[in-house]
Design a protein around this motif. Sequence first.
Motif, PDB file in Angstrom:
ATOM      1  N   ILE A   1      16.370 -18.567 -19.125  1.00  0.00           N
ATOM      2  CA  ILE A   1      16.667 -17.187 -19.509  1.00  0.00           C
ATOM      3  C   ILE A   1      15.899 -16.241 -18.593  1.00  0.00           C
ATOM      4  O   ILE A   1      14.721 -16.449 -18.305  1.00  0.00           O
ATOM      5  CB  ILE A   1      16.308 -16.949 -20.980  1.00  0.00           C
ATOM      6  N   LYS A   2      16.606 -15.194 -18.148  1.00  0.00           N
ATOM      7  CA  LYS A   2      16.012 -14.264 -17.183  1.00  0.00           C
ATOM      8  C   LYS A   2      16.184 -12.821 -17.651  1.00  0.00           C
ATOM      9  O   LYS A   2      17.149 -12.483 -18.332  1.00  0.00           O
ATOM     10  CB  LYS A   2      16.685 -14.419 -15.816  1.00  0.00           C
ATOM     11  N   PHE A   3      15.244 -11.985 -17.245  1.00  0.00           N
ATOM     12  CA  PHE A   3      15.442 -10.544 -17.298  1.00  0.00           C
ATOM     13  C   PHE A   3      16.061 -10.127 -15.969  1.00  0.00           C
ATOM     14  O   PHE A   3      15.695 -10.643 -14.908  1.00  0.00           O
ATOM     15  CB  PHE A   3      14.123  -9.801 -17.486  1.00  0.00           C
ATOM     16  N   VAL A   4      16.994  -9.201 -16.025  1.00  0.00           N
ATOM     17  CA  VAL A   4      17.625  -8.656 -14.816  1.00  0.00           C
ATOM     18  C   VAL A   4      17.268  -7.176 -14.748  1.00  0.00           C
ATOM     19  O   VAL A   4      17.578  -6.410 -15.659  1.00  0.00           O
ATOM     20  CB  VAL A   4      19.153  -8.843 -14.832  1.00  0.00           C
ATOM     21  N   TYR A   5      16.609  -6.781 -13.655  1.00  0.00           N
ATOM     22  CA  TYR A   5      16.083  -5.420 -13.527  1.00  0.00           C
ATOM     23  C   TYR A   5      16.814  -4.621 -12.452  1.00  0.00           C
ATOM     24  O   TYR A   5      17.163  -5.155 -11.394  1.00  0.00           O
ATOM     25  CB  TYR A   5      14.606  -5.454 -13.126  1.00  0.00           C
ATOM     26  N   ASN A   6      17.008  -3.345 -12.731  1.00  0.00           N
ATOM     27  CA  ASN A   6      17.235  -2.325 -11.707  1.00  0.00           C
ATOM     28  C   ASN A   6      15.991  -1.440 -11.740  1.00  0.00           C
ATOM     29  O   ASN A   6      15.575  -0.999 -12.823  1.00  0.00           O
ATOM     30  CB  ASN A   6      18.468  -1.477 -11.996  1.00  0.00           C
ATOM     31  N   ILE A   7      15.387  -1.193 -10.589  1.00  0.00           N
ATOM     32  CA  ILE A   7      14.153  -0.406 -10.574  1.00  0.00           C
ATOM     33  C   ILE A   7      14.231   0.724  -9.555  1.00  0.00           C
ATOM     34  O   ILE A   7      15.024   0.673  -8.607  1.00  0.00           O
ATOM     35  CB  ILE A   7      12.918  -1.283 -10.275  1.00  0.00           C
ATOM     36  N   GLU A   8      13.419   1.735  -9.784  1.00  0.00           N
ATOM     37  CA  GLU A   8      13.222   2.819  -8.824  1.00  0.00           C
ATOM     38  C   GLU A   8      11.763   2.772  -8.368  1.00  0.00           C
ATOM     39  O   GLU A   8      10.846   2.656  -9.184  1.00  0.00           O
ATOM     40  CB  GLU A   8      13.538   4.175  -9.451  1.00  0.00           C
ATOM     41  N   VAL A   9      11.555   2.853  -7.071  1.00  0.00           N
ATOM     42  CA  VAL A   9      10.215   2.778  -6.498  1.00  0.00           C
ATOM     43  C   VAL A   9       9.912   4.083  -5.761  1.00  0.00           C
ATOM     44  O   VAL A   9      10.656   4.478  -4.845  1.00  0.00           O
ATOM     45  CB  VAL A   9      10.091   1.588  -5.520  1.00  0.00           C
ATOM     46  N   THR A  10       8.876   4.769  -6.203  1.00  0.00           N
ATOM     47  CA  THR A  10       8.423   5.976  -5.509  1.00  0.00           C
ATOM     48  C   THR A  10       7.437   5.564  -4.423  1.00  0.00           C
ATOM     49  O   THR A  10       6.458   4.853  -4.698  1.00  0.00           O
ATOM     50  CB  THR A  10       7.754   6.948  -6.485  1.00  0.00           C
TER      51      THR A  10
ATOM     52  N   GLU B   1       0.816  -1.221   0.000  1.00  0.00           N
ATOM     53  CA  GLU B   1       0.000   0.000   0.000  1.00  0.00           C
ATOM     54  C   GLU B   1       0.851   1.274   0.000  1.00  0.00           C
ATOM     55  O   GLU B   1       0.329   2.376  -0.219  1.00  0.00           O
ATOM     56  CB  GLU B   1      -0.948   0.015   1.208  1.00  0.00           C
ATOM     57  N   ASN B   2       2.180   1.148   0.223  1.00  0.00           N
ATOM     58  CA  ASN B   2       3.067   2.318   0.214  1.00  0.00           C
ATOM     59  C   ASN B   2       3.732   2.529  -1.142  1.00  0.00           C
ATOM     60  O   ASN B   2       4.503   3.450  -1.319  1.00  0.00           O
ATOM     61  CB  ASN B   2       4.135   2.182   1.310  1.00  0.00           C
ATOM     62  N   ILE B   3       3.443   1.655  -2.114  1.00  0.00           N
ATOM     63  CA  ILE B   3       4.035   1.789  -3.455  1.00  0.00           C
ATOM     64  C   ILE B   3       3.194   2.742  -4.294  1.00  0.00           C
ATOM     65  O   ILE B   3       2.015   2.485  -4.557  1.00  0.00           O
ATOM     66  CB  ILE B   3       4.127   0.417  -4.160  1.00  0.00           C
ATOM     67  N   GLU B   4       3.807   3.862  -4.690  1.00  0.00           N
ATOM     68  CA  GLU B   4       3.093   4.811  -5.554  1.00  0.00           C
ATOM     69  C   GLU B   4       3.379   4.533  -7.025  1.00  0.00           C
ATOM     70  O   GLU B   4       2.478   4.538  -7.857  1.00  0.00           O
ATOM     71  CB  GLU B   4       3.511   6.245  -5.208  1.00  0.00           C
ATOM     72  N   ARG B   5       4.658   4.282  -7.363  1.00  0.00           N
ATOM     73  CA  ARG B   5       5.017   4.062  -8.765  1.00  0.00           C
ATOM     74  C   ARG B   5       6.286   3.222  -8.845  1.00  0.00           C
ATOM     75  O   ARG B   5       7.195   3.360  -8.035  1.00  0.00           O
ATOM     76  CB  ARG B   5       5.235   5.402  -9.484  1.00  0.00           C
ATOM     77  N   ILE B   6       6.337   2.336  -9.860  1.00  0.00           N
ATOM     78  CA  ILE B   6       7.524   1.524 -10.119  1.00  0.00           C
ATOM     79  C   ILE B   6       8.058   1.904 -11.504  1.00  0.00           C
ATOM     80  O   ILE B   6       7.320   1.905 -12.489  1.00  0.00           O
ATOM     81  CB  ILE B   6       7.193   0.019 -10.092  1.00  0.00           C
ATOM     82  N   GLU B   7       9.347   2.241 -11.571  1.00  0.00           N
ATOM     83  CA  GLU B   7       9.973   2.614 -12.834  1.00  0.00           C
ATOM     84  C   GLU B   7      11.206   1.755 -13.065  1.00  0.00           C
ATOM     85  O   GLU B   7      11.997   1.521 -12.151  1.00  0.00           O
ATOM     86  CB  GLU B   7      10.385   4.085 -12.826  1.00  0.00           C
ATOM     87  N   TYR B   8      11.376   1.284 -14.317  1.00  0.00           N
ATOM     88  CA  TYR B   8      12.604   0.574 -14.657  1.00  0.00           C
ATOM     89  C   TYR B   8      13.722   1.605 -14.836  1.00  0.00           C
ATOM     90  O   TYR B   8      13.542   2.620 -15.506  1.00  0.00           O
ATOM     91  CB  TYR B   8      12.464  -0.178 -15.971  1.00  0.00           C
ATOM     92  N   SER B   9      14.883   1.347 -14.277  1.00  0.00           N
ATOM     93  CA  SER B   9      16.047   2.170 -14.607  1.00  0.00           C
ATOM     94  C   SER B   9      17.008   1.405 -15.506  1.00  0.00           C
ATOM     95  O   SER B   9      17.848   2.002 -16.178  1.00  0.00           O
ATOM     96  CB  SER B   9      16.775   2.629 -13.335  1.00  0.00           C
ATOM     97  N   LYS B  10      16.852   0.065 -15.557  1.00  0.00           N
ATOM     98  CA  LYS B  10      17.669  -0.740 -16.457  1.00  0.00           C
ATOM     99  C   LYS B  10      17.066  -2.133 -16.550  1.00  0.00           C
ATOM    100  O   LYS B  10      16.581  -2.676 -15.567  1.00  0.00           O
ATOM    101  CB  LYS B  10      19.103  -0.835 -15.934  1.00  0.00           C
ATOM    102  N   ARG B  11      17.055  -2.694 -17.767  1.00  0.00           N
ATOM    103  CA  ARG B  11      16.686  -4.091 -17.937  1.00  0.00           C
ATOM    104  C   ARG B  11      17.638  -4.753 -18.914  1.00  0.00           C
ATOM    105  O   ARG B  11      17.890  -4.225 -20.004  1.00  0.00           O
ATOM    106  CB  ARG B  11      15.259  -4.238 -18.479  1.00  0.00           C
ATOM    107  N   SER B  12      18.206  -5.894 -18.526  1.00  0.00           N
ATOM    108  CA  SER B  12      19.081  -6.657 -19.403  1.00  0.00           C
ATOM    109  C   SER B  12      18.611  -8.102 -19.439  1.00  0.00           C
ATOM    110  O   SER B  12      17.689  -8.486 -18.716  1.00  0.00           O
ATOM    111  CB  SER B  12      20.530  -6.568 -18.921  1.00  0.00           C
ATOM    112  N   ILE B  13      19.232  -8.899 -20.297  1.00  0.00           N
ATOM    113  CA  ILE B  13      18.869 -10.305 -20.432  1.00  0.00           C
ATOM    114  C   ILE B  13      20.047 -11.170 -20.019  1.00  0.00           C
ATOM    115  O   ILE B  13      21.176 -10.953 -20.476  1.00  0.00           O
ATOM    116  CB  ILE B  13      18.460 -10.638 -21.881  1.00  0.00           C
ATOM    117  N   ASP B  14      19.796 -12.138 -19.155  1.00  0.00           N
ATOM    118  CA  ASP B  14      20.794 -13.133 -18.785  1.00  0.00           C
ATOM    119  C   ASP B  14      20.423 -14.431 -19.504  1.00  0.00           C
ATOM    120  O   ASP B  14      19.491 -15.133 -19.116  1.00  0.00           O
ATOM    121  CB  ASP B  14      20.782 -13.349 -17.271  1.00  0.00           C
ATOM    122  N   SER B  15      21.143 -14.720 -20.598  1.00  0.00           N
ATOM    123  CA  SER B  15      20.833 -15.919 -21.396  1.00  0.00           C
ATOM    124  C   SER B  15      21.961 -16.937 -21.334  1.00  0.00           C
ATOM    125  O   SER B  15      22.092 -17.782 -22.216  1.00  0.00           O
ATOM    126  CB  SER B  15      20.563 -15.521 -22.856  1.00  0.00           C
TER     127      SER B  15
END
Length: 529
Positions: free
Chosen positions: A52-61, A32-46
């Motif tokens: 196979i995975k996506f690897v995320y760095n995210i920013e959470v407001t 309930e404290n999450i206002e917005r989720i933004e990707y700052s980076k997405r790559s693929i680990d294959s």
Amino acid sequence: MKVVINNINVSIERDQNLELKKEIIKRGIKEENIERIEYSKRSIDSRKKTEIKFVYNIEVTLKKDVDLSTLTNVNLAKEIIEDTLIGKTGVERVAVIGAGPAGLFAALRLCELGIKPIIYERGEKVDDRDKTIDEFIKFSMLNPNSNIQFGEGGAGTYSDGKLNTRVKSGYMNKVFLELVENGAQEQILWDYKPHVGTDVLKVVVKNLREKIIKMGGEFHFNTLIKDIVILDGVVKGLKIQNLKSQILIEETELFDHVVLGIGHSSRDTYRMLHSKGVFMENKPFAIGARIEHPRVDIDTMQYGKMASHPNLEAATYSLTYNNREEERGVFSFCMCPGGVIVNAASQEGGSLVNGMSYSTRDGRFSNSALVVGVKANEFGDELFSGMEYQDRLEKMTYDEVGNYGALYQNTLDFLKDKKTNRKIESSYEMELKSHDLNSLFPKVIADNMKKAMGYWEKTQRNFISEHANLIGPETRTSAPVKITRNELGESINTKGLYPIGEGAGYAGGIISAAIDGFKIIDLAFATAK
């Protein structure tokens, strides 16, 4: 409050948004404290083809501030504060030559500083340029001033629109935000290997032009810089030629400052600058061919059995080989997944190729330049020896095909010094002629390509096969000369001349060229408020 969470691994088989939210909650943040989720980076680990995975760095407001000590591996997001800059006093008439990425972003920055630039571009506006290129493909009638190399948006407009770069710069974020504001996909802000695509880039450059005009900039297309007026080592003006006039009229415009974003194929302009005494020097470049595969082969090489998964786009690759004995690199360059090979000629009687793809990257083929590093002065000690060698290869190709076509050879045949005695399927729309490329390239280029391809044949499944073909030559990877400048971005011997971008020898792609345009304008024309 904004926080950062890095290195979140999510299987491509999972619901990406749901798994990211689960990971945020697992770190101690309440849903309930999450206002917005933004990707700052997405790559693929294959690396593991079955997982196979996506690897995320995210920013959470967050809606409410929290104590970071109560969370697991969560950090406070850094606030970026940019300096407030204004234009230096006394700067009035500034010319920008070239409307490629370097020239456009230099012009934009000048406008932001309150300086109204006049931009000269030898080629056409992008819509007119599009028609000219279509006619060239259909009828082999080249316009030497408006083609794949020259025109609004520069050579990068007819590419994959790749935005990855090795350059580290504080201007990076600003360049990406400008691209999105002017029509590029938001995804480029966070994707590991961002791309726009030729179709979207055409929209972006038109919007950038309109933005610059609204801010006071002035554009002149179909306008060639014939001469630069220099008096006692100081720029005084330009002699320009309107290429659309029935009677070609040359005019002289007075400028104290000229920003030079000419692109790496402006051979006539290089010679003109040299004749006027502007200091230039040789630099390394690279030569080779395009290697083209069925897209499914590259997708399988990278993703294995997961190649057709709907969460995966057309696969990319980046290959390097180092010949330690010669201290020479062989590498893939400008990889175009699901793309096409195009003719990139800009001089009559010379033919060469380049790669291009659209935003969807859904074509039947994938291609990349496969090139060998050429050292400065390797083909001669004169300033333009490298450029003249490029020119000779292009003319040999034109003469062999008999028009603006290209030469091809299967990769297995190339390794055996054997001409390919069959037709091939290809994305290239103009004429293709079979030729043993070992006889086209100098021995140092052909031998190094073979060494690299032999190595990759053992390490990369599907890369060398009866379905993989070389199409060439690829000669315009970068400028063969550098227009040397000082620490303030000014020519070392011509006051008022500011060389920028790929053509000056200081960039190698859309983003690095745009950054260079921003950076040099700030060095030369900005002051802190």
